[in-house]
Design a protein around this motif. Sequence first.
Motif, short mmCIF file in Angstrom:
data_model
loop_
_atom_site.label_atom_id
_atom_site.label_comp_id
_atom_site.label_asym_id
_atom_site.label_seq_id
_atom_site.Cartn_x
_atom_site.Cartn_y
_atom_site.Cartn_z
N PHE A 12 -4.41 -11.73 3.27
CA PHE A 12 -5.19 -10.59 3.76
C PHE A 12 -5.71 -9.74 2.59
CE2 PHE A 12 -4.34 -6.02 5.19
CZ PHE A 12 -5.65 -5.79 5.58
N LEU A 13 -4.81 -9.14 1.83
CA LEU A 13 -5.24 -8.29 0.73
C LEU A 13 -5.83 -9.10 -0.42
CD1 LEU A 13 -2.70 -5.36 0.18
CD2 LEU A 13 -5.19 -5.22 0.37
N GLY A 14 -5.23 -10.25 -0.72
CA GLY A 14 -5.70 -11.07 -1.83
C GLY A 14 -7.15 -11.47 -1.69
N SER A 15 -7.55 -11.83 -0.48
CA SER A 15 -8.94 -12.27 -0.28
C SER A 15 -9.91 -11.11 -0.43
CB SER A 15 -9.09 -12.93 1.10
OG SER A 15 -8.82 -12.01 2.15
N HIS A 16 -9.53 -9.92 0.02
CA HIS A 16 -10.39 -8.76 -0.17
C HIS A 16 -10.51 -8.40 -1.65
CE1 HIS A 16 -11.32 -7.47 3.95
NE2 HIS A 16 -10.10 -7.88 4.29
N LEU A 17 -9.43 -8.59 -2.40
CA LEU A 17 -9.48 -8.33 -3.84
C LEU A 17 -10.39 -9.34 -4.55
CD1 LEU A 17 -5.76 -7.40 -4.40
CD2 LEU A 17 -7.71 -5.93 -4.95
N CYS A 18 -10.37 -10.59 -4.10
CA CYS A 18 -11.30 -11.58 -4.65
C CYS A 18 -12.73 -11.12 -4.45
CB CYS A 18 -11.08 -12.94 -3.99
SG CYS A 18 -9.55 -13.79 -4.44
N ARG A 169 0.79 -3.02 -14.68
CA ARG A 169 0.51 -2.02 -13.66
C ARG A 169 1.31 -2.40 -12.41
NH1 ARG A 169 -1.17 -0.79 -17.85
NH2 ARG A 169 -3.27 -0.14 -18.46
N ILE A 170 1.79 -1.40 -11.67
CA ILE A 170 2.58 -1.65 -10.46
C ILE A 170 2.03 -0.77 -9.34
CG2 ILE A 170 4.85 -1.54 -9.37
CD1 ILE A 170 6.08 -1.82 -12.18
N VAL A 171 1.59 -1.40 -8.25
CA VAL A 171 1.12 -0.65 -7.10
C VAL A 171 2.15 -0.79 -5.98
CG1 VAL A 171 -0.29 -2.62 -6.28
CG2 VAL A 171 -0.74 -0.31 -5.41
N ARG A 172 2.54 0.34 -5.41
CA ARG A 172 3.41 0.35 -4.24
C ARG A 172 2.53 0.54 -3.01
NH1 ARG A 172 8.47 3.97 -6.55
NH2 ARG A 172 9.44 2.29 -7.77
N ILE A 173 2.36 -0.54 -2.27
CA ILE A 173 1.42 -0.58 -1.15
C ILE A 173 2.10 -0.13 0.13
CG2 ILE A 173 0.02 -2.13 0.26
CD1 ILE A 173 -0.21 -3.92 -2.28
N PHE A 174 1.51 0.86 0.78
CA PHE A 174 1.96 1.28 2.11
C PHE A 174 1.13 0.54 3.17
CE2 PHE A 174 4.02 4.31 -0.47
CZ PHE A 174 4.98 4.97 0.29
N ASN A 175 1.59 0.61 4.41
CA ASN A 175 0.96 -0.16 5.50
C ASN A 175 -0.56 -0.17 5.40
OD1 ASN A 175 3.65 0.98 6.50
ND2 ASN A 175 3.23 -0.58 8.04
N THR A 176 -1.10 -1.37 5.29
CA THR A 176 -2.54 -1.55 5.15
C THR A 176 -3.05 -2.45 6.28
OG1 THR A 176 -2.35 -1.32 2.75
CG2 THR A 176 -4.37 -2.29 3.57
N TYR A 177 -4.26 -2.19 6.75
CA TYR A 177 -4.79 -2.96 7.88
C TYR A 177 -6.29 -3.16 7.70
CZ TYR A 177 -6.84 1.40 9.61
OH TYR A 177 -7.61 2.53 9.74
N GLY A 178 -6.82 -4.07 8.50
CA GLY A 178 -8.25 -4.34 8.48
C GLY A 178 -8.54 -5.78 8.83
N PRO A 179 -9.81 -6.19 8.75
CA PRO A 179 -10.18 -7.57 9.01
C PRO A 179 -9.41 -8.55 8.14
CG PRO A 179 -12.13 -6.18 8.91
CD PRO A 179 -10.98 -5.33 8.47
N ARG A 180 -9.13 -9.73 8.70
CA ARG A 180 -8.42 -10.85 8.09
C ARG A 180 -6.90 -10.76 8.24
NH1 ARG A 180 -11.80 -11.22 2.42
NH2 ARG A 180 -13.87 -11.19 3.37
N MET A 181 -6.41 -9.72 8.87
CA MET A 181 -4.98 -9.74 9.21
C MET A 181 -4.74 -10.85 10.24
SD MET A 181 -3.78 -5.77 9.63
CE MET A 181 -2.08 -6.07 9.16
N ARG A 182 -3.54 -11.41 10.21
CA ARG A 182 -3.16 -12.39 11.22
C ARG A 182 -2.60 -11.68 12.44
NH1 ARG A 182 0.89 -14.66 7.95
NH2 ARG A 182 2.00 -15.03 9.89
N LEU A 183 -3.07 -12.08 13.61
CA LEU A 183 -2.61 -11.43 14.84
C LEU A 183 -1.12 -11.66 15.09
CD1 LEU A 183 -5.45 -11.88 17.48
CD2 LEU A 183 -4.52 -9.74 16.61
N ASN A 184 -0.57 -12.75 14.59
CA ASN A 184 0.83 -13.08 14.91
C ASN A 184 1.77 -12.85 13.73
OD1 ASN A 184 -0.04 -15.14 13.27
ND2 ASN A 184 0.91 -16.77 14.46
N ASP A 185 1.43 -11.91 12.84
CA ASP A 185 2.27 -11.78 11.65
C ASP A 185 3.42 -10.79 11.82
OD1 ASP A 185 1.26 -9.21 11.31
OD2 ASP A 185 0.37 -9.58 9.35
N GLY A 186 3.55 -10.20 13.02
CA GLY A 186 4.71 -9.36 13.30
C GLY A 186 4.53 -7.90 12.93
#
Length: 328
Positions: A12-18, A169-186
């Motif tokens: 999800f996040l990796g593809s948006h970063l690409c 560099r270190i990023v502490r990611i809080f809950n992120t959402y948007g297109p490309r999330m998997r519907l069944n990822d819990g």
Amino acid sequence: MKRVLITGAAGFLGSHLCDRFIAEGFYVIGMDNFITGDHKNIDHLLENPNFEFINHDVTNFVSIDGELDYILHFASPASPIDYLKIPIQTLKVGSLGTHNLLGLAKAKNARILIASTSEVYGDPLVHPQSESYYGNVNTIGPRGVYDEAKRFQESITMAYHRFHGLETRIVRIFNTYGPRMRLNDGRVIPAFMGQALRGEDLTIFGDGSQTRSFCYVDDQVEGIFRLMFSDYSYPVNIGNPNEISIKDFAFEIIKLTGTDQKVVFKDLPKDDPMQRQPDISLAKKLLDWSPKVDREEGMKKTFDYFKGLSEEELRKSEHKDFSNHIKR
């Protein structure tokens, strides 16, 4: 042209970063082994001359030909249903995988950004959570496989920074959402939206008083991009501090989707954090960053994406009760 390696590129996040780094004029090398990533997230990039893909598990030795300027390490299961199902792989990607990529960064003299998480704070006793808080984590609990993988990841990254002088560099990611999330990822948002689209009741674990703070993916990517090109080597929270209870959020979803589902309650999984809200004072000061997309706008964009999925994809996403994985 600067070259950047992005692990977890099909996620999800990796593809948006690409997408973002290509748009900024970088040559992007994406890497993934598709344990939790999805081919369709990067299909649109495969014909792009500034993108190449390597199918590889980063827990094995990582070798990249030619020069490399930057590395973003986003390879890791990130949802409970994944890391509770594959706990050993989760620990390995946070430890062995991170070690391999730090070694690659050292060999290439590349700057590396590590994707950490708000889960390093565990079930916090401090609210909101700032980078100076050390956390309240159950190291031997079922969620510890993810929490401790990320905490170790931060530790070894800082060791490479201090001992080898590596640019980190270190990023502490809080809950992120948007297109490309998997519907069944819990996770909360895709679980609720999948249930609403299938006409099912919305499932809340616990009494719904636990809180979360949701950041839209465009804002998250912007914060990560700015952090990569900052001069700061210590962890930085990137998230949206607009906090909401899970129960109130469920009713927001029902209103958004125009459905008339009920809300049903199940037992709260072990060690599920009761509060989650980032203190983003450091990101504001250091990066001149704060989220721009409010939840109403971001949720509409996300729901429009999920509405566009096929009936087959919706059926595949039927809600899975992952609480069975969370036992003492």
